[in-house]
Every structure is written in C-alpha cells, then in structure tokens.
Scaffold this active site. Structure first.
Site, PDB file in Angstrom:
ATOM      1  N   SER A 160       0.822  -1.273   0.169  1.00 20.04           N
ATOM      2  CA  SER A 160      -0.027  -0.080   0.073  1.00 20.04           C
ATOM      3  C   SER A 160       0.822   1.164   0.136  1.00 20.04           C
ATOM      4  O   SER A 160       1.735   1.505  -0.885  1.00 20.04           O
ATOM      5  CB  SER A 160      -0.856   0.051   1.184  1.00 20.04           C
ATOM      6  OG  SER A 160      -1.839   0.937   1.032  1.00 20.04           O
ATOM      7  N   ASP A 264      -9.714  -4.601  -4.796  1.00 22.70           N
ATOM      8  CA  ASP A 264      -8.943  -3.616  -4.257  1.00 22.70           C
ATOM      9  C   ASP A 264      -9.204  -2.206  -5.189  1.00 22.70           C
ATOM     10  O   ASP A 264      -8.946  -2.409  -6.363  1.00 22.70           O
ATOM     11  CB  ASP A 264      -7.422  -3.849  -4.509  1.00 22.70           C
ATOM     12  CG  ASP A 264      -6.494  -2.675  -3.638  1.00 22.70           C
ATOM     13  OD1 ASP A 264      -7.094  -1.520  -3.215  1.00 22.70           O
ATOM     14  OD2 ASP A 264      -5.210  -2.810  -3.667  1.00 22.70           O
ATOM     15  N   HIS A 294      -7.754  -5.062  -0.490  1.00 23.13           N
ATOM     16  CA  HIS A 294      -6.715  -4.492  -0.172  1.00 23.13           C
ATOM     17  C   HIS A 294      -6.388  -4.822   1.484  1.00 23.13           C
ATOM     18  O   HIS A 294      -7.322  -5.219   2.380  1.00 23.13           O
ATOM     19  CB  HIS A 294      -6.927  -2.673  -0.184  1.00 23.13           C
ATOM     20  CG  HIS A 294      -5.565  -1.959   0.076  1.00 23.13           C
ATOM     21  ND1 HIS A 294      -4.745  -1.826  -0.865  1.00 23.13           N
ATOM     22  CD2 HIS A 294      -5.555  -1.305   1.151  1.00 23.13           C
ATOM     23  CE1 HIS A 294      -4.177  -0.976  -0.501  1.00 23.13           C
ATOM     24  NE2 HIS A 294      -4.287  -0.647   0.801  1.00 23.13           N
TER      25      HIS A 294
END
Length: 321
Positions: A160, A264, A294
């Site tokens: 991320s 995601d 995610h």
C-alpha cells in the site's frame, strides 16, 4: 470491473460495512486517532510471525529527529542480503509493531536481514517527511549493521503506502551512483495520487478500503483541502510529481514483483505500474489474487492459504537470478 470477493472475507466485510454505513448516517468525520486504532486492531486477524534468531530495536538519527527501526536477522552466522521494509497505512497509520509478523515472514522468505522503519506519519508530518526518513535509511542502513554479517544485495518491500515509498525511492535514486537497489516487492501498492484509475470507482465501496478514505488519506498527506486535480495547477503538479505511476520508467529500475488484489480500489494502478515497468525493459513478475481485498496481508487468519502463497512467491522471486 468490480471484484468478486472471497467467501472467507464476507463476514468481516458485512460487519465493517455496517459500521461505515452507521458512521456516514451520523455524519461522523474521519479522525486520525480512530483510524490509526482501527488499523492496529487488525492484529486480531493476523497470524503470528515465525521465530527469528536475532531481533533488535534501535533507531536512526535523521537530522534533528530520531526514527525507530527494528532489525530481523534470520541467520546471524551468514552474510545475507538486506531488505528494507516499509509498512502500509495510507501514510498516516501503521507501525513496526503492527507489521512485526510480516517483517518476520519476509526475513525467512527472502533469507535476508529485514529492517523495518517507523517513518514519520501525516498529518503531523506531511509529505515528504516520511519519504525523507526512508531515504535516510536507504543511504545509511549499513551503519545500523555494524557487527553483523551482510552482503551488498539490497531489496525493498512495501504494501500500500509502503509500496508508494518503495517506488518513490526507486524513482528518486535511479541515477544515484551510491545507491543500488536489486529488487523491489510491491503488495497492492499505492502509486497514483491522482486517483484516476477505474478500479477506484469500481471497487471504491464495500471492500474495507473505500475511495473516500483514500482521498482523505491523501488530503492529510499533502495537507490539501481537496485532492481533486482540477483545484489548481500547483496542486495538480504536486500530486502528479509525487505519483510513481506518472513518473519516468527506465530499464535501470530493479527487478520487480507486483502482487495486486482484484477487489482493491488500488488494483488498476498496481497493474499499470507492472505494465509500464515491463514495457521499459524491467524484469517484472505480476500476480493477482482476484478474490482478495486491499490489506489482505493484515487479515491472514481469514485468508491463510493466499497469505502463505504470497511468501512462497516472494521466496521464488528472491531466489531467481
């Protein structure tokens, strides 16, 4: 195309989505302290990491401030590569402690000395403070390893926002003769602050990380009232220049592993990063878990098979010549 999520994740998502709906109905605003605690609470869903023979808490002195780091050495008797681990959390959340199981797994899977850093977080320390801390570590990590055996192979890994840091460091040091990054590992990376990819909309609600929260994260990170590109030219330039996806790609970039999740909102930008790097002549491996969301690495008890498969892919990627 909107993703179709794993049945293993549906009970959690139902609970989370009910909470989000109630918060929106009450007009509750995002608060850094609450968002941080919510992320830290995911420890309840994480498989404990493996034993690592040597773990040390220390710090680096970066200018006028100290930054905590944790070193994981899986085999102190051998001179191993070094892997710098940058945690996720929207540039606002996350910590060495939360990511301890992942750092441990990375040390074993990569057979490398892992250094995880508690870089400074927004909104207290906005862009580029966190990247500056990570750049300092990149330039000085060997000072932390005095007395340890290590070799000159260097890897970066991040999920991320940690993926944003990896790719930013690669871009910022591509012509730095003093820095040689051999491989980077990107897990559902955030690489486009313009939020312009279709999956932001297609997967923007119902899958834990929602588009409005992504936008809010970026507003805190860049200290902006509005993240939209049309606000003004200066804002547009800042956001574009900070986005690794929108920068230059060259064959000099390190070998890259990209792992994306089909449900995601950041899915498409990770896929595009892999495509652009490959087109530039970089050796790239890209794998997508179509049914995952995610931050699935922080939900390992719910998706243990895919979690362990991720480390097998990392191990294979590191061991490949």
């Amino acid at each position: 195309m909107r993703g179709i999520v794993s049945d293993n994740l549906k009970p959690l998502l139902k609970q989370v989505n009910q909470g989000i709906e109630q918060a929106k109905a009450s007009g509750a605003a995002f608060e850094p302290a609450i968002i941080r605690q919510n992320l830290e609470n995911l420890t309840a869903y994480m498989i404990p990491g493996p034993e690592v023979p040597l773990i040390k808490n220390t710090f680096i002195k970066a200018g006028d401030h100290s930054v905590a780091v944790r070193i994981y050495h899986p085999n102190p008797e051998k001179a191993l590569p070094v892997l710098l681990h940058f945690h996720g959390g929207g540039h606002m959340c996350g910590s060495i402690e939360l990511y301890d199981p992942i750092s441990r797994e990375l040390a074993i899977a990569a057979n490398a000395i892992v250094i995880c850093i508690d870089y400074r977080l927004a909104p207290e320390h906005p862009y580029p403070c966190g990247i500056d801390d990570c750049q300092f570590l990149l330039e000085n990590y060997q000072d932390l390893l005095q007395g340890y055996k290590f070799n000159q192979q260097l890897y970066l890994a991040g999920d991320s926002a940690g993926g944003a840091i990896c790719t930013s460091l690669v871009a910022n040091n591509i012509n730095n003769s003093k820095i040689s990054i051999d491989k980077q590992i990107l897990l559902y990376p955030s690489v486009d602050y313009t939020m312009s990819c279709p999956s932001i909309t297609e997967n923007g609600e119902g899958f834990l990380l929602e588009a409005d929260k992504v936008r809010w994260y970026f507003q805190q990170y860049f200290q902006l009232d509005n993240i939209e590109l049309e606000t003004n030219e200066a804002t547009a330039s800042l956001i574009k220049n900070a986005s690794p996806l929108l920068g230059a790609f060259t064959h000099k970039m390190p070998k890259t592993l990209v792992i994306t999740a089909g449900c995601d909102p950041l899915r498409d930008e990770g896929c595009l990063y892999a495509d652009k790097a490959q087109q530039a002549g970089v050796s790239v491996e890209h794998y997508q878990f179509d049914e995952l969301i995610h931050a699935y690495m922080l939900l390992s008890k719910l998706v243990p098979e895919q979690y362990h498969q991720t480390y097998l892919m990392i191990k294979k990627f590191i061991e490949a010549k």
